[in-house]
Design an enzyme around this catalytic site. Structure first.
Site, PDB file in Angstrom:
ATOM      1  N   MET A  30       1.049  -1.144   0.000  1.00  7.48           N
ATOM      2  CA  MET A  30       0.066  -0.128   0.021  1.00  7.48           C
ATOM      3  C   MET A  30       0.935   1.192   0.032  1.00  7.48           C
ATOM      4  SD  MET A  30      -3.427  -0.734   2.245  1.00  7.48           S
ATOM      5  CE  MET A  30      -2.643  -0.810   3.705  1.00  7.48           C
ATOM      6  N   GLU A  35      11.844  -0.102   5.145  1.00  8.31           N
ATOM      7  CA  GLU A  35      12.833  -1.263   4.863  1.00  8.31           C
ATOM      8  C   GLU A  35      11.956  -2.651   4.978  1.00  8.31           C
ATOM      9  OE1 GLU A  35      15.810  -1.086   4.210  1.00  8.31           O
ATOM     10  OE2 GLU A  35      15.971   0.707   4.223  1.00  8.31           O
ATOM     11  N   GLY A  36      11.114  -2.725   5.401  1.00  7.28           N
ATOM     12  CA  GLY A  36      10.221  -3.856   5.506  1.00  7.28           C
ATOM     13  C   GLY A  36       9.758  -4.161   4.106  1.00  7.28           C
ATOM     14  N   HIS A  37       9.247  -3.371   3.459  1.00  7.07           N
ATOM     15  CA  HIS A  37       8.657  -3.775   2.055  1.00  7.07           C
ATOM     16  C   HIS A  37      10.154  -3.791   1.200  1.00  7.07           C
ATOM     17  CE1 HIS A  37       5.484  -0.469   3.271  1.00  7.07           C
ATOM     18  NE2 HIS A  37       4.753  -1.676   2.878  1.00  7.07           N
ATOM     19  N   GLY A 147       5.162  -9.914   4.031  1.00  8.14           N
ATOM     20  CA  GLY A 147       5.667 -10.072   5.401  1.00  8.14           C
ATOM     21  C   GLY A 147       5.030 -10.913   6.225  1.00  8.14           C
ATOM     22  N   GLN A 148       5.930 -11.553   7.080  1.00 10.39           N
ATOM     23  CA  GLN A 148       5.148 -12.200   8.382  1.00 10.39           C
ATOM     24  C   GLN A 148       4.673 -11.140   9.490  1.00 10.39           C
ATOM     25  OE1 GLN A 148       4.029 -15.440   8.941  1.00 10.39           O
ATOM     26  NE2 GLN A 148       5.866 -16.011   7.997  1.00 10.39           N
ATOM     27  N   ASP A 150       2.433  -9.379   8.802  1.00  8.24           N
ATOM     28  CA  ASP A 150       1.121  -9.602   8.867  1.00  8.24           C
ATOM     29  C   ASP A 150       0.918 -11.119   8.910  1.00  8.24           C
ATOM     30  OD1 ASP A 150      -0.102  -6.654   8.218  1.00  8.24           O
ATOM     31  OD2 ASP A 150       1.769  -6.860   7.135  1.00  8.24           O
ATOM     32  N   MET A 184       8.576  -2.209  11.923  1.00  9.94           N
ATOM     33  CA  MET A 184       8.385  -1.415  10.788  1.00  9.94           C
ATOM     34  C   MET A 184       6.834  -1.231  10.324  1.00  9.94           C
ATOM     35  SD  MET A 184      12.039  -1.065   8.875  1.00  9.94           S
ATOM     36  CE  MET A 184      13.337  -0.632   9.816  1.00  9.94           C
ATOM     37  N   SER A 185       6.371  -0.104  10.050  1.00  7.15           N
ATOM     38  CA  SER A 185       4.851   0.016   9.542  1.00  7.15           C
ATOM     39  C   SER A 185       4.733   1.257   9.000  1.00  7.15           C
ATOM     40  CB  SER A 185       4.344  -0.401  10.790  1.00  7.15           C
ATOM     41  OG  SER A 185       2.872   0.216  10.404  1.00  7.15           O
TER      42      SER A 185
HETATM   43  P1  AMP Z   1       1.473  -2.774   3.548  1.00  5.28           P
HETATM   44  O1  AMP Z   1       1.904  -1.809   2.587  1.00  5.28           O
HETATM   45  O2  AMP Z   1       1.528  -2.449   4.915  1.00  5.28           O
HETATM   46  O3  AMP Z   1       0.325  -3.624   3.084  1.00  5.28           O
HETATM   47  O4  AMP Z   1       2.478  -4.084   3.581  1.00  5.28           O
HETATM   48  C1  AMP Z   1       2.782  -4.580   2.351  1.00  5.28           C
HETATM   49  C2  AMP Z   1       3.681  -5.959   2.366  1.00  5.28           C
HETATM   50  O5  AMP Z   1       4.892  -5.459   3.226  1.00  5.28           O
HETATM   51  C3  AMP Z   1       2.862  -6.913   3.149  1.00  5.28           C
HETATM   52  O6  AMP Z   1       3.369  -8.037   2.786  1.00  5.28           O
HETATM   53  C4  AMP Z   1       3.484  -6.687   4.642  1.00  5.28           C
HETATM   54  O7  AMP Z   1       3.560  -7.965   5.431  1.00  5.28           O
HETATM   55  C5  AMP Z   1       4.847  -6.534   4.229  1.00  5.28           C
HETATM   56  N1  AMP Z   1       5.588  -5.523   5.500  1.00  5.28           N
HETATM   57  C6  AMP Z   1       4.994  -4.586   5.993  1.00  5.28           C
HETATM   58  N2  AMP Z   1       5.920  -4.293   7.238  1.00  5.28           N
HETATM   59  C7  AMP Z   1       6.659  -5.252   6.976  1.00  5.28           C
HETATM   60  C8  AMP Z   1       8.019  -5.348   7.951  1.00  5.28           C
HETATM   61  N3  AMP Z   1       8.163  -4.703   9.277  1.00  5.28           N
HETATM   62  N4  AMP Z   1       8.765  -6.394   7.949  1.00  5.28           N
HETATM   63  C9  AMP Z   1       8.703  -7.043   6.725  1.00  5.28           C
HETATM   64  N5  AMP Z   1       7.588  -7.229   5.867  1.00  5.28           N
HETATM   65  C10 AMP Z   1       6.603  -6.059   6.116  1.00  5.28           C
END
Ligand code: AMP
Length: 284
Positions: A30, A35-37, A147-148, A150, A184-185
């Site tokens: 989204m 860094e997670g993404h 990502g784990q 979620d 990270m979020s």
């Molecule tokens: P989002 O943009 O929040 O919908 O996340 C997109 C993808 O990135 C999803 O698969 C999430 O699980 C993953 N993600 C979000 N935060 C992290 C994180 N801190 N570490 C690893 N993956 C993440």
């Protein structure tokens, strides 16, 4: 890196990749990248020939009183970060491109969608499963990276892919954390300095649970109570849930046995910000 906003343009770009028999890796997001993404992109680059990232804040997965309209967005910054990370193709459709008419079809994964986050976010995982199905149909990737962080989302998507025989391999990737342990979020930017400071208790409570498990504690209730107490000590924390579930079945765990795979999961509000975190462990 190419940026496309239309489904037809994305399909045209990928036609050649498929003809050359190259593998396609897909990272759905989204946006408001961190860094997670980017760790998902790194993994995708290791495993596949061409990496597609989508950036789409999906209205279907937000409840009426949630943060859809104020969800952080910065496409210019995301474009730069994605390019630096080595994304080949960035798909950033508008809501009108994805949903030109009101959606009448919903993908719903029963049993896994109503627990944990599904309880306080009814309909959330239907929105996720529906958009991910649509994105899988648009991109038709060989591998998709999630990502784990979620963990429930991973369980829902893996079940959906198996149930519907969707020809994609799901690759779960580890949670990336700040130096003090906070996962990270994109939503962390909502936290004020005091909330940000107190939010470290989430990871600390998961670490405490892990310690208890390692020292031989086998009562899920006892471990859960310890986590709840730790979190409640923080004045700004409001617990949504703290649960210990079997993984990926997401059934409540009671007495833990050697070999059990469990998910220690929590959701806690700090002010208006709802944060989630989890650890998946196999009991030794
Ligand atoms: P989002 O943009 O929040 O919908 O996340 C997109 C993808 O990135 C999803 O698969 C999430 O699980 C993953 N993600 C979000 N935060 C992290 C994180 N801190 N570490 C690893 N993956 C993440």
């Amino acid at each position: 890196m190419k940026v496309v906003t239309e489904i037809s343009a994305l399909r045209a770009c990928l036609e050649e990749t498929r003809r050359a028999q190259q593998t396609i890796g897909f990272v759905p997001t989204m946006g408001y990248l961190h860094e997670g993404h980017l760790s998902l992109v790194k993994k995708a680059k290791e495993m596949t020939d061409l990496v597609v990232m989508s950036i789409f804040v999906n209205p279907l997965q937000f409840g009426p009183n949630e943060d859809y309209s104020r969800y952080p967005r910065d496409l210019e910054r995301d474009r730069r970060l994605a390019e630096e990370a080595g994304v080949d193709l960035l798909f950033a459709p508008s809501v009108e491109e994805m949903y030109p008419v009101p959606v009448r079809t919903t993908v719903s994964v029963s049993g896994l969608s109503e627990v944990l986050c599904g309880k306080s976010r009814p309909g959330h995982f239907d929105g996720v499963a529906t958009v991910v199905t649509k994105l899988f149909n648009i991109v038709q990737p060989h591998y998709a990276f999630f990502g784990q962080k979620d963990a429930q989302q991973v369980a829902v998507i893996e079940q959906m892919v198996a149930d519907l025989s969707i020809p994609v391999t799901i690759v779960p990737c580890p949670t990336m954390r700040e130096a003090d342990g906070l996962a990270m979020s994109s939503r962390n930017v909502y936290l004020n300095p005091e909330e940000r400071k107190q939010a470290t208790v989430l990871y600390e409570s998961l670490q405490k649970a892990l310690q208890l498990l390692k020292s031989g504690e086998r009562s899920a209730g006892m471990i859960r109570d310890t986590m709840v107490k730790m979190i409640q000590e923080k004045s700004l924390a409001r617990i949504d849930y703290v649960e210990i579930m079997t993984y990926p079945q997401l059934q409540p765990a009671v007495i833990l046995k050697k070999g059990d795979r469990i998910c220690l999961a929590l959701a806690v509000r700090f002010g208006h910000t709802r944060l989630i975190d989890n650890l998946i462990v196999t009991v030794e």
